[in-house]
Scaffold this active site. Structure first.
Site, PDB file in Angstrom:
ATOM      1  N   LYS A 190       0.846  -1.193   0.000  1.00 55.60           N
ATOM      2  CA  LYS A 190       0.000   0.000   0.000  1.00 55.60           C
ATOM      3  C   LYS A 190       0.879   1.240   0.000  1.00 55.60           C
ATOM      4  CE  LYS A 190      -2.025   2.462   3.224  1.00 55.60           C
ATOM      5  NZ  LYS A 190      -2.026   3.813   2.605  1.00 55.60           N
ATOM      6  N   GLY A 243       6.915   5.359   8.220  1.00 52.52           N
ATOM      7  CA  GLY A 243       5.966   6.437   8.427  1.00 52.52           C
ATOM      8  C   GLY A 243       6.128   7.033   9.806  1.00 52.52           C
ATOM      9  N   SER A 244       5.078   7.631  10.322  1.00 53.05           N
ATOM     10  CA  SER A 244       5.147   8.334  11.592  1.00 53.05           C
ATOM     11  C   SER A 244       5.238   7.367  12.768  1.00 53.05           C
ATOM     12  CB  SER A 244       3.922   9.223  11.764  1.00 53.05           C
ATOM     13  OG  SER A 244       2.762   8.447  12.011  1.00 53.05           O
ATOM     14  N   THR A 245       5.791   7.860  13.861  1.00 49.50           N
ATOM     15  CA  THR A 245       5.900   7.048  15.069  1.00 49.50           C
ATOM     16  C   THR A 245       4.522   6.682  15.602  1.00 49.50           C
ATOM     17  OG1 THR A 245       8.047   8.003  15.623  1.00 49.50           O
ATOM     18  CG2 THR A 245       6.798   7.020  17.432  1.00 49.50           C
ATOM     19  N   GLU A 401       8.833  15.897  15.917  1.00 48.21           N
ATOM     20  CA  GLU A 401       9.164  15.933  14.490  1.00 48.21           C
ATOM     21  C   GLU A 401       8.225  16.908  13.769  1.00 48.21           C
ATOM     22  OE1 GLU A 401      10.276  12.609  11.204  1.00 48.21           O
ATOM     23  OE2 GLU A 401       8.338  12.355  12.179  1.00 48.21           O
TER      24      GLU A 401
END
Length: 497
Positions: A190, A243-245, A401
Site C-alpha cells: 500500500k 511512516g510516523s511514530t 518531528e
C-alpha cells in the site's frame, strides 16, 4: 509539459495517469470493490488531478487470495529467474525516468530536477541491488566436529505487507518491495494515499516486466482502512512500514499480539553536530542540503543544528544568508530549490509548528511564512525555509518531528554538551558529525543514540548497510542482508554424522 507526461505511452507501457487510479490485484488493474474513491491533489496547484481507490478489507481479502494462489510457484522460482524479472523491472524504471519523475513531481510537489536526480534512479537501484543480492544470499553451516553438522535454511515467509510513506514515494515503495520479492514472498503493498501515482504506474511496469500475476498486489487507500486491513489479516505474516511514530505504534499494537514480524522505520529529529574544526565550505553547503532537501520532508534531514560556541555567530550569519537564497517556486522550474509541501493538511501542521516555536520564545532568523506564488501555483502549498534560534532542548519544537522546511540552532561549549543536546530527545534515527579530528568523530559516533551516523557527509548511502533507528525511531533494520533476513524465516537443520 504536464499533459505530455500524463498522456504518454513509451516502450509498450502505458504511462498515462487516468483520472481514476486502480488497484493491481492478481495481475489485473481493477477499481475498489466499494466503488469509492479519494481525491488526489497536486500540492503545487491545490487542484484535484485524479482520484484513488478508497480500498477496504474486501479489497485486501481479494489481494491476499491472489497472493495465496501465486505463492507456491513464486516461492520455489529459481533465484536466477527472480533476478531476471527484478532486473527487468529496474531497467524499465530507468528507461521511463522522465515520465516517472514528472509524475512524482506532480503528485508530491518536489522539484522535478530532484525527482530525476534522486527518487527515480534510487527506485531502479533498489530493484537492481536486491535482484543481484538474492543471487549471493548464503546461509550458515556449523560443524560439531565428528558429531553432526548444522545448516540453516532461509525460506520465504509467505505473504507480507509493505506500507510506504508519501515523502519519497517510489523510492521507499521499491525499497520494501524489492527484497520481499527477491526472497520469494508475495506482497500486498500500500503506497501512501497522499502520493499514489508512481505506485500505480509501477504496477504497469511490473506487468510489462513479466512479474507473475498475484506475486505483487498494490492496493490504494487510507491507512485506517486499507492499511489496517493489511496489518490485521491473519494470512499476512510480516509487516514492513515506514511512516510516523504514531502510526507505527498503532501497527505494533495490532501485529505484535499475533506475533507478526515487524520492521518499523519511524520518525526522526536528527542532530547535525558541527565542531569548530570542520571543513567549513563543505559543511555549510551540505548543511543547507541536509536541512531543506525535499522541503525538509526526509526522515534523515538534520532538523536540530548544534554548533560549537566559538563559531556559532559565524555559522548563523553564513547559514541564514545561504538559506535566504533558496528559491521557493514552481517545481517544474529548474531554478526552484524548494517546491511545495505535500498537502494542505501538512502545510497547516508545519505552519502551526512555526507558530508554536514563536510562542515558546524562539526567534525566527529567516522564513516562517507561507509563500504566495503567481500563475499556475497560486493556490499551492509553499513555505519559506525557516531557521529558528533561542530554544532549549526541552521545548516542544526541539522534541517533536516537524517534517518540513524548519530547523533550529543551538550552541554547545564542549563535546560532552554536544552529546547531551544531541541525545536529548526520544528519536534516534540519524545524526551528522562535522570535525577533522578522527578520534573525536569516532568517540562521538559511538555515544550518539542513533542508528545511522554520517561523518563529514550526509545521505551518502551504501545499500549494503543496515538502515534504521533507535528509541522512537523504529524497530528492526532494512537494507542489504538485513532486509533479506527479515523477509525470510531461518530454519536450522541438524544432521547427525
Amino acid at each position: 509539459m504536464i499533459a505530455e507526461a500524463v498522456k504518454h505511452t513509451t516502450k509498450g507501457i502505458d504511462l498515462s495517469i487516468p483520472f481514476y487510479l486502480e488497484n493491481m490485484v492478481g495481475g489485473n488493474l481493477i477499481g475498489p470493490l466499494s466503488g469509492q474513491f479519494i481525491d488526489n491533489v497536486n500540492p503545487a496547484t491545490g487542484e484535484v488531478f485524479c482520484k484513488i481507490p478508497d480500498s477496504d478489507e474486501k479489497d485486501i481479502e481479494a489481494a491476499v487470495n491472489a497472493a495465496k494462489k501465486a505463492f507456491p510457484h513464486w516461492s520455489v522460482t529459481p533465484a536466477e529467474e527472480r533476478f531476471r524479472i527484478l532486473n527487468t523491472i529496474a531497467s524499465l524504471i530507468d528507461e521511463n525516468l522522465e515520465e516517472l519523475a514528472m509524475a512524482e513531481t506532480i503528485d508530491n510537489g518536489k522539484p522535478l530536477w530532484l525527482s530525476k536526480r534522486v527518487d527515480i534512479p534510487r527506485a531502479s537501484a533498489n530493484f537492481r541491488f536486491f535482484a543481484t543480492g538474492i543471487m549471493h544470499f548464503a546461509a550458515e553451516s556449523h560443524s560439531m566436529e565428528d558429531k553432526a553438522i548444522n545448516y540453516t535454511l532461509r525460506q520465504p515467509i509467505g505473504i507480507v505487507g509493505c506500507i510506504s510513506p508519501w515523502n519519497l514515494p517510489l523510492y521507499l515503495f521499491t525499497w520494501k518491495i524489492a527484497p520481499a520479492l527477491a526472497a520469494g514472498n508475495c506482497v500486498i503493498a500500500k503506497p501512501s494515499e497522499v502520493t499514489p501515482v508512481t505506485a500505480f504506474l509501477f504496477s504497469r511496469i511490473c506487468k510489462a516486466a513479466g512479474l507473475p500475476d498475484g506475486v505483487l498486489n498494490i492496493v490504494h487507500g487510507r491507512g485506517d482502512r486499507a492499511g489496517e486491513a493489511i496489518v490485521s489479516h491473519p494470512a499476512v505474516k510480516a509487516i514492513s512500514f515506514t511512516g510516523s511514530t504514531g502510526a507505527g505504534a498503532r501497527i505494533a499494537s495490532i501485529a505484535a499480539p499475533v506475533f507478526k514480524k515487524l520492521s518499523l522505520e519511524l520518525g526522526g529529529k536528527n542532530p547535525n553536530v558541527i565542531f569548530a574544526d570542520c571543513d567549513w565550505e563543505k559543511m555549510l553547503k551540505t548543511t543547507i542540503q541536509s536541512s531543506f532537501a525535499n522541503q525538509g520532508q526526509i526522515c534523515l534531514c538534520g532538523s536540530r543544528i548544534l554548533v560549537e560556541e566559538s563559531i556559532y555567530e559565524k555559522f548563523k550569519t553564513a547559514f541564514v544568508e545561504q538559506v535566504q537564497k533558496l528559491k521557493v517556486g514552481d517545481p517544474l522550474e529548474e531554478t526552484s530549490r524548494q517546491g511545495a509541501v505535500v498537502s494542505k493538511q501538512h502545510f497547516d501542521k508545519v505552519m502551526r509548528c512555526i507558530e508554536r516555536a514563536r510562542e515558546e520564545g524562539g526567534k525566527i532568523l529567516c522564513g516562517g511564512n507561507a509563500v504566495q506564488l503567481q500563475g499556475r501555483c497560486a493556490n499551492g502549498y509553499f513555505i519559506e525555509p525557516t531557521v529558528i534560534e533561542g530554544l532549549g532542548p526541552s521545548c516542544e519544537t526541539n522534541l517533536e518531528e516537524i517534517f518540513g522546511p524548519v530547523v533550529t540552532l543551538q550552541s554547545f561549549r564542549n563535546e560532552a554538551e554536544a552529546l547531551e543536546l544531541a541525545n536529548a530527545c526520544n528519536y534516534g534515527l540519524s545524526a551528522t558529525i562535522w570535525t577533522q579530528d578522527i578520534s573525536r568523530a569516532n568517540r562521538v559516533a559511538a555515544k550518539l543514540e542513533a542508528g545511522i551516523i554520517w561523518v563529514n557527509c550526509w545521505l551518502l548511502r551504501d545499500l549494503r548497510t543496515p538502515f534504521g533507528g533507535m528509541k522512537n525511531s523504529g524497530v528492526g533494520r532494512e537494507g542489504g542482508w538485513e532486509a533479506l533476513r527479515f523477509f525470510t524465516e531461518a530454519k536450522n537443520v541438524c544432521v547427525q554424522l
